[in-house]
Scaffold this motif. Structure first.
Motif, short mmCIF file in Angstrom:
data_model
loop_
_atom_site.label_atom_id
_atom_site.label_comp_id
_atom_site.label_asym_id
_atom_site.label_seq_id
_atom_site.Cartn_x
_atom_site.Cartn_y
_atom_site.Cartn_z
N GLN A 5 0.80 -1.22 0.00
CA GLN A 5 0.00 0.00 0.00
C GLN A 5 0.83 1.27 0.00
OE1 GLN A 5 -0.90 -2.63 2.24
NE2 GLN A 5 -2.36 -3.26 0.68
N GLN A 6 1.99 1.24 0.67
CA GLN A 6 2.77 2.47 0.86
C GLN A 6 4.15 2.33 0.21
OE1 GLN A 6 1.38 5.07 2.11
NE2 GLN A 6 -0.47 4.11 2.95
N ARG A 7 4.44 3.22 -0.74
CA ARG A 7 5.67 3.08 -1.52
C ARG A 7 6.56 4.32 -1.48
NH1 ARG A 7 3.10 -0.69 -6.37
NH2 ARG A 7 2.47 -2.30 -4.89
N LEU A 8 6.25 5.26 -0.62
CA LEU A 8 7.05 6.48 -0.52
C LEU A 8 7.80 6.51 0.80
CD1 LEU A 8 4.55 9.13 -1.92
CD2 LEU A 8 6.45 8.02 -3.12
N PRO A 9 9.11 6.80 0.79
CA PRO A 9 9.88 6.90 2.05
C PRO A 9 9.28 7.88 3.04
CG PRO A 9 11.36 6.85 0.16
CD PRO A 9 9.96 6.97 -0.40
N LYS A 10 8.64 8.94 2.55
CA LYS A 10 8.05 9.95 3.43
C LYS A 10 7.07 9.33 4.42
CE LYS A 10 5.33 14.21 3.33
NZ LYS A 10 4.63 15.20 2.46
N TYR A 11 6.28 8.38 3.96
CA TYR A 11 5.30 7.72 4.84
C TYR A 11 6.00 6.99 5.98
CZ TYR A 11 2.04 4.09 6.40
OH TYR A 11 1.27 3.26 7.16
N TYR A 12 7.03 6.24 5.66
CA TYR A 12 7.75 5.46 6.67
C TYR A 12 8.53 6.36 7.62
CZ TYR A 12 6.57 1.54 3.63
OH TYR A 12 5.89 0.62 2.89
N ALA A 13 9.13 7.41 7.08
CA ALA A 13 9.89 8.35 7.92
C ALA A 13 8.99 9.00 8.96
CB ALA A 13 10.55 9.41 7.04
N GLU A 41 24.18 4.64 4.80
CA GLU A 41 25.30 4.35 5.70
C GLU A 41 25.42 2.85 5.98
OE1 GLU A 41 26.44 4.84 10.43
OE2 GLU A 41 24.74 5.95 9.61
N LEU A 42 24.29 2.20 6.26
CA LEU A 42 24.35 0.80 6.70
C LEU A 42 24.23 -0.21 5.57
CD1 LEU A 42 22.19 0.98 9.96
CD2 LEU A 42 24.65 1.25 9.68
N LEU A 43 23.54 0.16 4.48
CA LEU A 43 23.32 -0.80 3.40
C LEU A 43 23.83 -0.34 2.05
CD1 LEU A 43 19.67 -1.95 4.24
CD2 LEU A 43 21.81 -3.09 4.83
N GLY A 44 24.19 0.93 1.94
CA GLY A 44 24.68 1.44 0.66
C GLY A 44 23.59 1.58 -0.39
N THR A 45 22.36 1.74 0.05
CA THR A 45 21.24 1.90 -0.88
C THR A 45 20.29 2.93 -0.33
OG1 THR A 45 19.59 0.68 -2.18
CG2 THR A 45 19.78 0.11 0.16
N SER A 46 19.37 3.41 -1.16
CA SER A 46 18.44 4.44 -0.72
C SER A 46 17.21 3.82 -0.07
CB SER A 46 18.00 5.30 -1.91
OG SER A 46 17.17 4.55 -2.78
N ALA A 47 16.48 4.63 0.68
CA ALA A 47 15.24 4.16 1.30
C ALA A 47 14.22 3.78 0.23
CB ALA A 47 14.67 5.25 2.22
N ASP A 101 14.85 2.66 -2.78
CA ASP A 101 15.25 1.39 -3.39
C ASP A 101 14.91 0.21 -2.49
OD1 ASP A 101 16.12 2.21 -5.85
OD2 ASP A 101 18.20 2.48 -5.24
N MET A 102 14.98 0.39 -1.19
CA MET A 102 14.61 -0.70 -0.29
C MET A 102 13.14 -1.09 -0.47
SD MET A 102 16.63 0.05 3.27
CE MET A 102 15.89 -1.38 4.04
N ILE A 103 12.28 -0.09 -0.61
CA ILE A 103 10.85 -0.37 -0.84
C ILE A 103 10.65 -1.03 -2.19
CG2 ILE A 103 8.56 0.68 -1.02
CD1 ILE A 103 9.77 3.04 0.68
N ARG A 104 11.30 -0.48 -3.22
CA ARG A 104 11.14 -1.05 -4.56
C ARG A 104 11.71 -2.47 -4.63
NH1 ARG A 104 11.86 4.51 -5.64
NH2 ARG A 104 14.14 4.37 -5.55
N ASN A 105 12.83 -2.71 -3.96
CA ASN A 105 13.41 -4.05 -3.97
C ASN A 105 12.48 -5.07 -3.35
OD1 ASN A 105 15.72 -3.05 -5.16
ND2 ASN A 105 16.90 -2.95 -3.26
#
Length: 289
Positions: free
Chosen positions: A202-210, A226-232, A234-238
């Motif tokens: 349902q939720q695909r924008l980092p703003k919602y999770y932040a 810093e911890l994974l070398g990827t963007s927030a 991209d984590m949702i899209r992955n």
């Protein structure tokens, strides 16, 4: 026509149909579970330590070669399958998500171990020579304790399994991942991952999770980098792509059915999204695999 993955709860694997923990030698366990359908999911933690055997094991599209002294950690919801070659043996551990929560003051204690993160790349460990006998000794004690009916059986199993997890972290230096990050940032990341697991359809924008995590989108993105070398983002899209791949390969669903199951408004948008993320159309990915 298979439209969903079998999801097994721990009772399916328990002879008494009511246990929260199972620790057994793998050969007799495997013999008793021959009717399982692969690939499948569990709603519990599942660990297999091989002492004998060969073949392959897949966890969420990561393919591993089975060898003695390899151990595999699977978190709830991961999709996996086996293809064994020759005689296979070792140890198996199953425990429910709530098994340690009443025992530990920190209910999220297990989440410090990267091999329980749900990241398939961190799920397989090749145990170094000088830790192998120690690992076997711990699991032998656990197997014997699991067969006991004494008053302290369950708590003794908890202690033995925690000892095994700590040994695995030490043997592979995975604890360095946690030490390298501030405790706060690592906690934020794990909470973000858990929120994605619950909300990604349902939720695909980092703003919602932040907002739920009480931080800014920029801070959330910095932590992921810093911890994974990827963007927030991209984590949702992955996570969406992973579920799409699971469905394309393992389920008898059309691309259109998968698109709607993943909450895309139309098939063309899903196909465009999938190709942008993987370089292949959904149909090409399905044929190639």
């Amino acid at each position: 026509m298979k439209k969903e993955f079998p999801v097994y709860d721990i009772c399916k694997f328990s002879y008494s149909q009511e246990e929260d923990v199972i620790v057994k030698r793998f050969a007799p366990y495997l013999q008793a579970m021959r009717k399982l359908h692969f690939p499948h999911r569990h709603d519990f933690y599942h660990i297999v330590f091989f002492t004998k055997g060969g073949g392959t094991h897949s966890i969420d599209f990561e393919q591993f070669t089975i060898r003695p002294y390899h151990v595999y950690f699977m978190a709830p919801s991961q999709v996996h399958g086996w293809n064994f070659e020759g005689e296979t043996d070792g140890y198996v551990i199953n425990f429910s998500a709530s098994f340690f929560k009443s025992f530990l003051l920190d209910s999220q204690y297990l989440e410090q171990f990267p091999f329980f993160s749900g990241n398939a790349a961190l799920s397989a460990i090749d145990i170094p020579d000088h830790y192998r006998q120690q690992a076997i000794d711990i699991l032998e004690k656990a197997v014997n304790e699991a067969e006991d009916t004494g008053k302290y059986r369950t708590d003794t199993l908890r202690v033995l399994l925690l000892t095994f997890f700590l040994l695995m972290a030490k043997a592979t230096h995975q604890d360095d991942t946690v030490k390298a990050a501030t405790h706060h940032n690592y906690t934020v990341l794990r909470n973000f991952e858990k929120l994605i697991e619950k909300e990604y359809l349902q939720q695909r924008l980092p703003k919602y999770y932040a907002e739920i995590l009480c931080i800014t989108p920029g801070h959330l993105n910095n932590i992921c980098q810093e911890l994974l070398g990827t963007s927030a983002g991209d984590m949702i899209r992955n996570r969406i792509v992973l579920e799409a791949k699971r469905m394309l390969i393992h389920l008898d669903m059309t691309v259109t059915e998968i698109a709607y199951s993943l909450n895309f408004k139309d098939n063309s948008y899903f196909c465009k999204f999938f190709k942008n993320q993987t370089g292949l159309s959904p149909e090409s990915f399905r044929k190639n695999i």
